[in-house]
Design a protein around this motif. Structure first.
Motif, PDB file in Angstrom:
ATOM      1  N   LEU A  63       0.841  -1.209   0.000  1.00 45.61           N
ATOM      2  CA  LEU A  63       0.000   0.000   0.000  1.00 45.61           C
ATOM      3  C   LEU A  63       0.869   1.249   0.000  1.00 45.61           C
ATOM      4  N   LEU A  64       1.872   1.227   0.833  1.00 48.44           N
ATOM      5  CA  LEU A  64       2.771   2.368   0.943  1.00 48.44           C
ATOM      6  C   LEU A  64       3.476   2.631  -0.384  1.00 48.44           C
ATOM      7  N   TYR A  65       3.918   1.583  -1.046  1.00 50.73           N
ATOM      8  CA  TYR A  65       4.612   1.742  -2.330  1.00 50.73           C
ATOM      9  C   TYR A  65       3.684   2.389  -3.359  1.00 50.73           C
ATOM     10  N   GLY A  66       2.420   1.954  -3.376  1.00 51.86           N
ATOM     11  CA  GLY A  66       1.459   2.512  -4.327  1.00 51.86           C
ATOM     12  C   GLY A  66       0.992   3.914  -3.969  1.00 51.86           C
ATOM     13  N   LEU A  67       1.070   4.249  -2.695  1.00 55.93           N
ATOM     14  CA  LEU A  67       0.583   5.552  -2.226  1.00 55.93           C
ATOM     15  C   LEU A  67       1.703   6.359  -1.571  1.00 55.93           C
ATOM     16  N   LEU A  68       2.910   6.227  -2.089  1.00 60.43           N
ATOM     17  CA  LEU A  68       4.076   6.850  -1.470  1.00 60.43           C
ATOM     18  C   LEU A  68       3.925   8.361  -1.295  1.00 60.43           C
ATOM     19  N   GLU A  69       3.170   8.991  -2.181  1.00 58.43           N
ATOM     20  CA  GLU A  69       2.970  10.443  -2.060  1.00 58.43           C
ATOM     21  C   GLU A  69       1.886  10.797  -1.037  1.00 58.43           C
ATOM     22  N   ASN A  70       1.223   9.777  -0.471  1.00 57.67           N
ATOM     23  CA  ASN A  70       0.163  10.001   0.509  1.00 57.67           C
ATOM     24  C   ASN A  70       0.607   9.565   1.903  1.00 57.67           C
ATOM     25  N   VAL A  71       1.758  10.009   2.298  1.00 54.06           N
ATOM     26  CA  VAL A  71       2.277   9.701   3.632  1.00 54.06           C
ATOM     27  C   VAL A  71       2.210  10.972   4.461  1.00 54.06           C
ATOM     28  N   ALA A  72       1.782  10.814   5.707  1.00 51.97           N
ATOM     29  CA  ALA A  72       1.697  11.964   6.608  1.00 51.97           C
ATOM     30  C   ALA A  72       2.349  11.610   7.944  1.00 51.97           C
ATOM     31  N   VAL A  73       2.940  12.630   8.562  1.00 50.00           N
ATOM     32  CA  VAL A  73       3.654  12.455   9.827  1.00 50.00           C
ATOM     33  C   VAL A  73       2.934  13.235  10.918  1.00 50.00           C
ATOM     34  N   ARG A  74       2.826  12.601  12.108  1.00 48.03           N
ATOM     35  CA  ARG A  74       2.141  13.233  13.244  1.00 48.03           C
ATOM     36  C   ARG A  74       2.954  14.405  13.770  1.00 48.03           C
ATOM     37  N   GLN A  75       2.245  15.445  14.142  1.00 49.31           N
ATOM     38  CA  GLN A  75       2.834  16.656  14.700  1.00 49.31           C
ATOM     39  C   GLN A  75       2.583  16.697  16.210  1.00 49.31           C
TER      40      GLN A  75
END
Length: 152
Positions: A63-75
């Motif tokens: 999933l991550l490979y297919g959606l690599l541009e849709n990653v978010a990091v917690r603030q």
């Protein structure tokens, strides 16, 4: 969602079990049908079907490979920032991840869509381990954060 599917499968997609757990039996049956079709296609074209103790990591990595541009990091304020476009958003209230205590909230997620309303929300999220992200960035050759090619 993977754990929900596995639990439903272990209960033979029993309608009473699904109803008790507020699950849509038709959606689960559709997922089972798609899985069956994928297995048939893999067999037909000679892709080996293997079982792994790391099934969850393998699926999330795909999933991550297919959606690599849709990653978010917690603030620090518990919101998330998309790495690709720096948009700030919260986990969608319907996400089971919202039920986690603040200290147990995932550091990094991959999401299917960002809903832009009066507030931005991340929908259909899965937890991502930082090491998975780093490994896939090195394999893909592009760093989503900077948009630059990764130098090997």
């Amino acid at each position: 969602l993977l754990r929900v599917y596995k639990a439903a499968e272990e209960n033979n997609f029993n309608p009473d079990w699904c109803q008790r757990h507020y699950l849509n039996i038709r959606a689960l049956q559709t997922a089972a049908n798609v899985r069956k079709q994928l297995k048939q296609i893999c067999k037909k074209i000679g892709v080996p079907l293997i079982t792994s103790k790391k099934w969850e990591e393998n699926i999330c990595s795909a999933l991550l490979y297919g959606l690599l541009e849709n990653v978010a990091v917690r603030q620090p304020d518990s919101s998330y920032v998309s790495l690709s476009n720096r948009q700030q958003a919260k986990l969608h209230p319907s996400s089971v991840l919202c039920l986690l205590a603040q200290e147990a909230a995932p550091e990094m997620v991959v999401f299917d869509e960002m809903v832009l309303t009066s507030a931005n929300y991340l929908r259909t999220c899965s937890v991502v381990e930082k090491s998975w992200y780093q490994r896939l960035v090195s394999l893909s050759g592009q760093d989503v954060v900077s948009g630059q090619d990764v130098v090997s």
